[in-house]
Scaffold this motif. Structure first.
Motif, PDB file in Angstrom:
ATOM      1  N   SER A  74       0.530  -1.597   0.205  1.00 27.08           N
ATOM      2  CA  SER A  74      -0.067  -0.308  -0.047  1.00 27.08           C
ATOM      3  C   SER A  74       0.654   1.314  -0.027  1.00 27.08           C
ATOM      4  O   SER A  74       2.148   1.158  -0.302  1.00 27.08           O
ATOM      5  N   ILE A  75       0.495   2.548  -0.497  1.00 29.58           N
ATOM      6  CA  ILE A  75       1.157   3.617   0.171  1.00 29.58           C
ATOM      7  C   ILE A  75       1.609   3.650   1.019  1.00 29.58           C
ATOM      8  O   ILE A  75       3.036   4.747   1.470  1.00 29.58           O
ATOM      9  N   GLU A  76       0.696   3.869   2.397  1.00 28.13           N
ATOM     10  CA  GLU A  76       1.687   4.068   3.430  1.00 28.13           C
ATOM     11  C   GLU A  76       2.622   2.936   3.507  1.00 28.13           C
ATOM     12  O   GLU A  76       3.291   3.378   4.651  1.00 28.13           O
ATOM     13  N   ASP A  77       2.390   2.183   3.739  1.00 24.21           N
ATOM     14  CA  ASP A  77       3.582   0.952   3.209  1.00 24.21           C
ATOM     15  C   ASP A  77       4.736   1.192   2.808  1.00 24.21           C
ATOM     16  O   ASP A  77       5.520   1.182   3.283  1.00 24.21           O
ATOM     17  N   MET A  78       4.591   1.906   1.705  1.00 23.94           N
ATOM     18  CA  MET A  78       6.089   2.728   0.835  1.00 23.94           C
ATOM     19  C   MET A  78       6.499   3.719   1.612  1.00 23.94           C
ATOM     20  O   MET A  78       7.018   3.709   2.231  1.00 23.94           O
ATOM     21  N   ALA A  79       5.646   4.573   2.660  1.00 22.65           N
ATOM     22  CA  ALA A  79       5.979   6.062   2.701  1.00 22.65           C
ATOM     23  C   ALA A  79       6.592   5.489   4.275  1.00 22.65           C
ATOM     24  O   ALA A  79       7.604   6.040   4.202  1.00 22.65           O
ATOM     25  N   PHE A 103      12.268  17.816   9.007  1.00 22.15           N
ATOM     26  CA  PHE A 103      11.214  17.708   8.408  1.00 22.15           C
ATOM     27  C   PHE A 103      10.483  16.859   8.455  1.00 22.15           C
ATOM     28  O   PHE A 103       9.236  16.885   7.901  1.00 22.15           O
ATOM     29  N   LEU A 104      10.600  15.631   8.567  1.00 23.19           N
ATOM     30  CA  LEU A 104       9.868  14.318   8.382  1.00 23.19           C
ATOM     31  C   LEU A 104       8.851  14.828   9.901  1.00 23.19           C
ATOM     32  O   LEU A 104       8.969  13.264  10.414  1.00 23.19           O
ATOM     33  N   THR A 125       2.541   7.154  12.612  1.00 22.34           N
ATOM     34  CA  THR A 125       2.342   8.646  12.516  1.00 22.34           C
ATOM     35  C   THR A 125       2.314   9.451  12.983  1.00 22.34           C
ATOM     36  O   THR A 125       1.913   8.988  14.067  1.00 22.34           O
ATOM     37  N   THR A 126       2.608  10.465  12.938  1.00 19.41           N
ATOM     38  CA  THR A 126       1.283  11.166  13.983  1.00 19.41           C
ATOM     39  C   THR A 126       0.161  12.346  14.096  1.00 19.41           C
ATOM     40  O   THR A 126      -0.063  12.968  14.938  1.00 19.41           O
ATOM     41  N   ARG A 127      -0.131  12.161  12.274  1.00 15.65           N
ATOM     42  CA  ARG A 127      -1.144  12.347  12.400  1.00 15.65           C
ATOM     43  C   ARG A 127      -2.801  11.571  11.752  1.00 15.65           C
ATOM     44  O   ARG A 127      -1.597  10.566  11.266  1.00 15.65           O
ATOM     45  N   ALA A 128      -3.383  12.120  11.056  1.00 13.72           N
ATOM     46  CA  ALA A 128      -4.184  10.142  10.355  1.00 13.72           C
ATOM     47  C   ALA A 128      -4.051  10.558   8.845  1.00 13.72           C
ATOM     48  O   ALA A 128      -4.618  10.142   8.333  1.00 13.72           O
ATOM     49  N   THR A 129      -2.726  11.748   8.736  1.00 16.48           N
ATOM     50  CA  THR A 129      -2.719  11.770   6.960  1.00 16.48           C
ATOM     51  C   THR A 129      -1.942   9.933   6.722  1.00 16.48           C
ATOM     52  O   THR A 129      -1.971   8.999   7.496  1.00 16.48           O
ATOM     53  N   ARG A 130      -3.278  10.161   5.017  1.00 21.05           N
ATOM     54  CA  ARG A 130      -3.095   8.039   4.803  1.00 21.05           C
ATOM     55  C   ARG A 130      -3.060   8.864   3.100  1.00 21.05           C
ATOM     56  O   ARG A 130      -2.914   9.770   2.559  1.00 21.05           O
ATOM     57  N   GLY A 131      -2.317   7.710   2.642  1.00 17.08           N
ATOM     58  CA  GLY A 131      -3.025   7.598   0.980  1.00 17.08           C
ATOM     59  C   GLY A 131      -2.341   8.372   0.586  1.00 17.08           C
ATOM     60  O   GLY A 131      -0.895   9.336   0.967  1.00 17.08           O
ATOM     61  N   ILE A 132      -2.116   8.962  -0.932  1.00 18.32           N
ATOM     62  CA  ILE A 132      -1.278  10.027  -1.846  1.00 18.32           C
ATOM     63  C   ILE A 132      -0.872  10.983  -0.530  1.00 18.32           C
ATOM     64  O   ILE A 132       0.391  11.376  -0.658  1.00 18.32           O
ATOM     65  N   GLU A 133      -1.713  11.351  -0.101  1.00 15.28           N
ATOM     66  CA  GLU A 133      -1.052  12.666   0.906  1.00 15.28           C
ATOM     67  C   GLU A 133      -0.270  12.578   1.867  1.00 15.28           C
ATOM     68  O   GLU A 133       1.042  13.147   2.324  1.00 15.28           O
ATOM     69  N   LEU A 134      -0.371  11.217   1.913  1.00 16.12           N
ATOM     70  CA  LEU A 134       0.389  11.227   3.290  1.00 16.12           C
ATOM     71  C   LEU A 134       1.981  10.707   2.498  1.00 16.12           C
ATOM     72  O   LEU A 134       3.268  11.351   3.200  1.00 16.12           O
TER      73      LEU A 134
END
Ligand SMILES: Nc1ncnc2c1ncn2[C@@H]1O[C@H](COP(=O)(O)OP(=O)(O)OP(=O)(O)O)[C@@H](O)[C@H]1O
Ligand SMILES: [Mg+2]
Length: 378
Positions: A74-79, A103-104, A125-134
Motif C-alpha cells: 500500500s502507499i502507507e506501507d511505502m511511505a 522535516f519529517l 505517524t503523528t497525524r491521521a494523514t493517509r494515502g497519497i497525501e501521506l
C-alpha cells in the motif's frame, strides 16, 4: 575447509567478480546526482552492486539510504518504509537525526530494545494523514531535508517494479516524479528485475517517469573473469578446480552471476582436493535439485498454456513460436493462446528474445524443465 562460495546476500567485503566498469560508471552517476534505472533478470547482482556503490559513497560523506520495496502492499506501507529507512540511516549522528525529525514531523521514530540487534527502529505517524497525501508530505519533508543537508544524498529503491502492482500506481509514479525532479542534491537509483515492466515505466511517453533517468541494463558477467573467479575461489577454499571444469560451469550457466557461485558451491561440497568431471556432473544435478522449490514456485503461477510454451522454449528455442510446425510439435494449441502466453512470459522475464530467438532467461530453469519432462517419459 569452509565453502568459499556465497549464494545468499553477498556481503560488501566478499570477493566480487569483475563489474569494474559498472562500479565506476554507476558511482560516477551517483556523484553527479543523476537518476538511474538499473534492470536485469533476477539474481544478476543488482543489489550487491548498489550496496557496494553506497559503501564507496559513504567515503565521500554521502548520506546513503537503501529502501527495499519487495512486497510493498500500500502507499502507507511505502511511505513508512521510506521514513523508517531514512531514520535508521540518520540515527547514528545526533545532529542529522534532529534535522530529520524536524522535516519529517509526520513520522515519529520509535526506538525499542531488541534482543538480536541491540535496538530496533520503527516509525509511527503523528497525524491521521493517509494515502497519497501521506506520501506527498513524506517526500516533501524529505526534499527539504536533502536541500538543507548540503552534502550529497543517495537513495536506492530496490525492487522498484513492485509499485506497479499497487492500485494507485500511476498517481504514485506522478507524485514521485514531481518530487524527485526537484531533489537536485540527490541521486536516485531505481533497481529491479521484470525488465519489461521497468523499461515501460521509464520509457513510455505517457508515463510520468518518461526520460527521467538513465537506462542501465545490467548484463551477465564476462566469460574469462567468471572462469578466473571460480578457480580463484576454489583456491581460497584450499582446493583446485581445473580450468576446463570452470569453463564448463560458465558455459552451462551462461555466466549467470548467481550460478557462478551456486553451482561451484555444490561442487565444493562434494569434491576432494581436486575437482573432477564426476564432481561437476553431480554438483550440477544437486544444484538443480536444490533449486527446484524456486522453479516449482515459478511455474505454479502459470496457466497450462504458459507452462507448455516455456517448456517448449526450453527444449527448442525459436524465432517463430506461431508457426504451424512449432505449434504442432509442442502441442501448443491456438495462435491466439500462444500470443497471450508469450506476452505474459516476457512480462515475467522468464523468457527473452536474443539473436532473434525466444530463449529462457535462466538456463538452469530451462534444464530443470527439460529434466521434468524427461522424468515424466521414463
Ligand atoms: N559480481 C559478482 N561476483 C560474484 N558473485 C556475484 C556477483 N554478482 C552477483 N553474484 C551472486 O549472485 C547472487 C545474487 O546477487 P544479488 O542478490 O545482488 O542479485 P539481484 O540482481 O539483486 O537479485 P534479485 O533480482 O533476486 O533481487 C549473490 O548472492 C552472489 O552469489
Ligand atoms: Mg536484489
Amino acid at each position: 575447509m569452509k565453502n568459499p562460495f556465497y549464494f545468499r546476500a553477498l556481503p560488501t567485503d566478499a570477493p566480487f567478480c569483475d563489474r569494474k566498469k559498472e562500479l565506476d560508471g554507476l558511482f560516477s552517476h551517483a556523484r553527479n546526482r543523476a537518476n538511474v534505472v538499473i534492470f536485469s533478470p533476477r539474481r544478476y547482482g543488482k543489489t550487491s552492486l548498489v550496496k557496494r556503490i553506497q559503501e564507496k559513497l559513504k567515503d565521500l560523506d554521502f548520506l546513503t539510504i537503501y529502501v527495499d520495496l519487495f512486497g510493498v502492499d500500500s502507499i502507507e506501507d511505502m511511505a513508512g518504509r521510506i521514513a523508517s529507512r531514512f531514520y535508521s540511516y540518520c540515527h547514528k549522528d545526533e545532529n542529522i537525526f534532529k534535522k530529520a525529525m524536524k522535516f519529517l514531523s509526520l513520522w515519529r521514530p520509535v526506538i525499542r530494545p531488541d534482543s538480536e540487534y541491540g535496538v530496533s527502529l520503527s516509525v509511527e505517524t503523528t497525524r491521521a494523514t493517509r494515502g497519497i497525501e501521506l506520501l506527498e508530505e513524506t517526500f516533501s519533508g524529505f526534499g527539504k531535508f536533502i536541500q538543507e543537508h548540503g552534502k550529497g544524498v543517495h537513495i536506492v529503491f530496490d525492487e522498484f517494479q513492485e509499485i506497479s502492482e499497487l492500485n494507485e500506481s500511476l498517481q504514485l509514479e506522478g507524485l514521485l516524479r514531481s518530487h524527485i525532479q526537484t531533489h537536485s542534491n540527490a541521486s536516485y537509483f531505481f533497481v529491479g528485475s521484470r525488465r519489461r515492466v521497468l523499461r515501460d515505466m521509464f520509457n513510455e511517453k505517457k508515463r510520468p517517469f518518461y526520460r527521467s533517468s538513465i537506462n542501465y541494463p545490467l548484463g551477465p558477467l564476462p566469460i574469462d573473469e567468471s572462469i578466473n573467479f571460480i578457480m580463484e575461489q576454489f583456491k581460497r577454499g584450499g582446493k583446485i578446480c581445473p580450468m576446463e571444469i570452470a569453463q564448463k560451469i560458465v558455459e552451462k550457466t551462461g555466466a549467470y552471476p548467481y550460478y557462478i557461485q551456486r553451482m561451484p558451491y555444490s561442487i565444493f561440497e562434494i569434491s576432494g582436493k581436486e575437482v573432477t568431471e564426476k564432481d561437476y556432473i553431480k554438483g550440477f544435478t544437486n544444484t538443480i535439485e536444490e533449486e527446484s522449490i524456486i522453479f516449482e514456485a515459478m511455474i505454479q503461477g502459470l496457466s497450462l498454456q504458459q507452462t507448455k510454451l516455456v517448456s517448449a522454449l526450453a527444449h527448442e528455442p525459436t524465432g517463430k513460436p506461431y508457426s504451424i510446425e512449432y505449434l504442432a510439435r509442442h502441442s501448443l494449441g491456438s495462435i491466439g493462446g500462444v500470443q497471450g502466453a508469450l506476452k505474459r512470459l516476457l512480462e515475467l522475464d522468464y523468457i527473452e528474445k536474443r539473436d532473434n530467438l525466444y530463449i529462457l532467461v535462466d538456463p538452469v530453469f530451462g534444464n530443470w524443465l527439460i529434466r521434468l519432462t524427461q522424468s515424466h517419459l521414463e
